[in-house]
Design a protein around this motif. Structure first.
Motif, PDB file in Angstrom:
ATOM      1  N   VAL A 174     -19.987 -70.790   4.617  1.00 26.86           N
ATOM      2  CA  VAL A 174     -18.915 -69.889   5.423  1.00 26.86           C
ATOM      3  C   VAL A 174     -17.655 -69.981   5.025  1.00 26.86           C
ATOM      4  N   LEU A 175     -16.954 -69.181   5.316  1.00 24.73           N
ATOM      5  CA  LEU A 175     -15.525 -69.147   4.686  1.00 24.73           C
ATOM      6  C   LEU A 175     -14.189 -68.674   5.775  1.00 24.73           C
ATOM      7  N   SER A 176     -13.052 -68.897   5.526  1.00 24.72           N
ATOM      8  CA  SER A 176     -12.358 -68.017   6.502  1.00 24.72           C
ATOM      9  C   SER A 176     -11.041 -67.394   5.675  1.00 24.72           C
ATOM     10  N   PHE A 177     -10.886 -66.551   6.595  1.00 25.30           N
ATOM     11  CA  PHE A 177      -9.366 -65.927   5.585  1.00 25.30           C
ATOM     12  C   PHE A 177      -8.425 -65.636   6.615  1.00 25.30           C
ATOM     13  N   PRO A 178      -7.145 -66.333   6.902  1.00 24.22           N
ATOM     14  CA  PRO A 178      -6.616 -66.412   7.441  1.00 24.22           C
ATOM     15  C   PRO A 178      -5.272 -64.360   7.339  1.00 24.22           C
ATOM     16  N   MET A 179      -5.001 -64.355   8.723  1.00 27.78           N
ATOM     17  CA  MET A 179      -4.289 -63.726   8.781  1.00 27.78           C
ATOM     18  C   MET A 179      -2.705 -63.585   8.925  1.00 27.78           C
ATOM     19  N   ASP A 180      -2.427 -63.758  10.426  1.00 35.46           N
ATOM     20  CA  ASP A 180      -0.865 -64.397  10.914  1.00 35.46           C
ATOM     21  C   ASP A 180      -0.681 -66.444  10.656  1.00 35.46           C
ATOM     22  N   ASP A 195       0.712 -77.843  24.541  1.00 36.35           N
ATOM     23  CA  ASP A 195       1.049 -77.423  26.222  1.00 36.35           C
ATOM     24  C   ASP A 195       1.902 -77.135  27.071  1.00 36.35           C
ATOM     25  N   ASP A 196       3.451 -77.216  26.637  1.00 36.51           N
ATOM     26  CA  ASP A 196       3.847 -76.667  26.980  1.00 36.51           C
ATOM     27  C   ASP A 196       4.931 -75.125  26.032  1.00 36.51           C
ATOM     28  N   GLU A 197       3.870 -74.678  25.616  1.00 30.58           N
ATOM     29  CA  GLU A 197       3.882 -73.178  24.605  1.00 30.58           C
ATOM     30  C   GLU A 197       2.878 -71.932  24.967  1.00 30.58           C
ATOM     31  N   ASP A 198       3.438 -70.942  25.098  1.00 30.70           N
ATOM     32  CA  ASP A 198       2.670 -69.784  25.594  1.00 30.70           C
ATOM     33  C   ASP A 198       1.758 -69.234  24.516  1.00 30.70           C
ATOM     34  N   PRO A 199       0.205 -69.176  24.731  1.00 30.37           N
ATOM     35  CA  PRO A 199      -0.623 -68.465  24.018  1.00 30.37           C
ATOM     36  C   PRO A 199      -0.356 -67.822  23.275  1.00 30.37           C
ATOM     37  N   PRO A 200      -0.229 -67.599  21.682  1.00 26.64           N
ATOM     38  CA  PRO A 200      -0.109 -67.258  20.785  1.00 26.64           C
ATOM     39  C   PRO A 200      -0.921 -65.746  20.687  1.00 26.64           C
ATOM     40  N   SER A 201      -0.807 -64.439  20.084  1.00 25.39           N
ATOM     41  CA  SER A 201      -1.318 -63.229  19.582  1.00 25.39           C
ATOM     42  C   SER A 201      -1.227 -63.249  18.668  1.00 25.39           C
ATOM     43  N   GLY A 202      -2.156 -62.355  18.037  1.00 17.97           N
ATOM     44  CA  GLY A 202      -1.954 -61.943  16.857  1.00 17.97           C
ATOM     45  C   GLY A 202      -3.429 -61.651  15.551  1.00 17.97           C
ATOM     46  N   LEU A 203      -3.528 -61.535  14.535  1.00 14.59           N
ATOM     47  CA  LEU A 203      -4.523 -61.124  13.854  1.00 14.59           C
ATOM     48  C   LEU A 203      -5.347 -62.862  13.159  1.00 14.59           C
ATOM     49  N   LEU A 204      -6.196 -63.243  13.993  1.00 16.50           N
ATOM     50  CA  LEU A 204      -6.095 -64.230  13.402  1.00 16.50           C
ATOM     51  C   LEU A 204      -7.115 -64.918  11.861  1.00 16.50           C
ATOM     52  N   GLY A 205      -8.213 -63.187  11.810  1.00 16.65           N
ATOM     53  CA  GLY A 205      -8.323 -62.904  10.484  1.00 16.65           C
ATOM     54  C   GLY A 205      -9.923 -62.700  10.538  1.00 16.65           C
ATOM     55  N   ASP A 206     -10.652 -62.891   9.162  1.00 15.39           N
ATOM     56  CA  ASP A 206     -11.781 -63.114   9.399  1.00 15.39           C
ATOM     57  C   ASP A 206     -12.332 -63.904   9.370  1.00 15.39           C
ATOM     58  N   ILE A 207     -13.276 -64.361   9.996  1.00 15.06           N
ATOM     59  CA  ILE A 207     -14.394 -65.589   9.558  1.00 15.06           C
ATOM     60  C   ILE A 207     -16.336 -65.078   8.881  1.00 15.06           C
ATOM     61  N   VAL A 208     -16.307 -65.387   7.276  1.00 17.59           N
ATOM     62  CA  VAL A 208     -17.521 -64.530   6.937  1.00 17.59           C
ATOM     63  C   VAL A 208     -18.076 -65.803   7.260  1.00 17.59           C
ATOM     64  N   LEU A 209     -19.634 -65.799   7.673  1.00 20.33           N
ATOM     65  CA  LEU A 209     -21.117 -66.758   7.244  1.00 20.33           C
ATOM     66  C   LEU A 209     -21.786 -65.996   7.279  1.00 20.33           C
ATOM     67  N   CYS A 210     -23.136 -67.286   6.410  1.00 23.98           N
ATOM     68  CA  CYS A 210     -24.009 -66.756   5.651  1.00 23.98           C
ATOM     69  C   CYS A 210     -25.128 -67.134   5.939  1.00 23.98           C
ATOM     70  N   PRO A 211     -26.246 -66.344   6.936  1.00 28.18           N
ATOM     71  CA  PRO A 211     -27.323 -66.619   7.539  1.00 28.18           C
ATOM     72  C   PRO A 211     -28.264 -67.350   7.268  1.00 28.18           C
ATOM     73  N   THR A 212     -28.364 -66.403   6.021  1.00 25.61           N
ATOM     74  CA  THR A 212     -29.886 -67.195   4.690  1.00 25.61           C
ATOM     75  C   THR A 212     -29.184 -69.226   4.681  1.00 25.61           C
ATOM     76  N   VAL A 213     -27.898 -69.343   4.716  1.00 24.06           N
ATOM     77  CA  VAL A 213     -26.958 -69.885   4.115  1.00 24.06           C
ATOM     78  C   VAL A 213     -27.060 -71.148   5.212  1.00 24.06           C
ATOM     79  N   THR A 214     -27.454 -70.633   6.580  1.00 28.10           N
ATOM     80  CA  THR A 214     -26.847 -71.566   7.288  1.00 28.10           C
ATOM     81  C   THR A 214     -28.421 -72.008   8.547  1.00 28.10           C
ATOM     82  N   ALA A 215     -29.365 -71.380   7.848  1.00 24.63           N
ATOM     83  CA  ALA A 215     -30.242 -71.318   8.189  1.00 24.63           C
ATOM     84  C   ALA A 215     -31.177 -72.348   7.112  1.00 24.63           C
TER      85      ALA A 215
END
Length: 155
Positions: A62-68, A75-95
């Protein structure tokens, strides 16, 4: 919004991964309008990404590429909104590595999806304390997901 693209040539439980990502984002209190992309790739593509972006040889799971550079809210903050980014998975490696981690191939993909999501939210595991926190949170989310599926008959 969660987008998933399977370019791996391998069958994957794409619906299950979207369900888990949706559950995890809600559990982490990320605004539902936030955007996440999940991309499933083959080993050759993952190897090229691993070498280009991490400077390491061979394919990885797995690789992650954050955006925002979003973070889960306090607990006292509002939920953030934006572009999280990309998660790249390789099914043959994970299997291939699933058994050594005591998981099914789908279970390994789920675990690594959450791992990638936590990286998008600023978690890391370079230092022992950070690793303890990140992997503990990863386990908490997977346990909550398993409980949720059991309660809703999705097993």
């Amino acid at each position: 919004m969660i987008d998933i693209t399977n370019e791996s040539g391998s069958p994957s439980d794409e619906e299950g991964l979207i369900g888990l990502a949706t559950f995890a984002l809600d559990w982490l209190r990320i605004h539902p309008s936030s955007e996440l992309s999940i991309i499933l790739v083959d080993e050759q593509t993952m190897e090229a990404y691993h070498e280009k972006f991490m400077g390491l040889p061979g394919p990885t799971d797995v690789l992650s590429f954050p955006m925002d550079e979003m973070r889960a809210p306090g607990d006292d903050e509002d939920p953030p909104s934006g572009l999280l980014g990309d998660i790249v998975l390789c099914p043959t490696v994970t299997a291939r590595q699933a058994a050594e981690n005591g998981r099914t191939p789908d279970g390994e993909a789920e675990y690594l999806l959450i791992h990638g999501l936590l990286h998008l939210l600023g978690h890391d595991h370079a230092e022992p304390e950070d690793k303890r926190v990140m992997f503990g949170l990863n386990d908490e989310i997977i346990t909550a997901w398993d409980d949720h599926r059991e309660q809703t008959g999705q097993r």
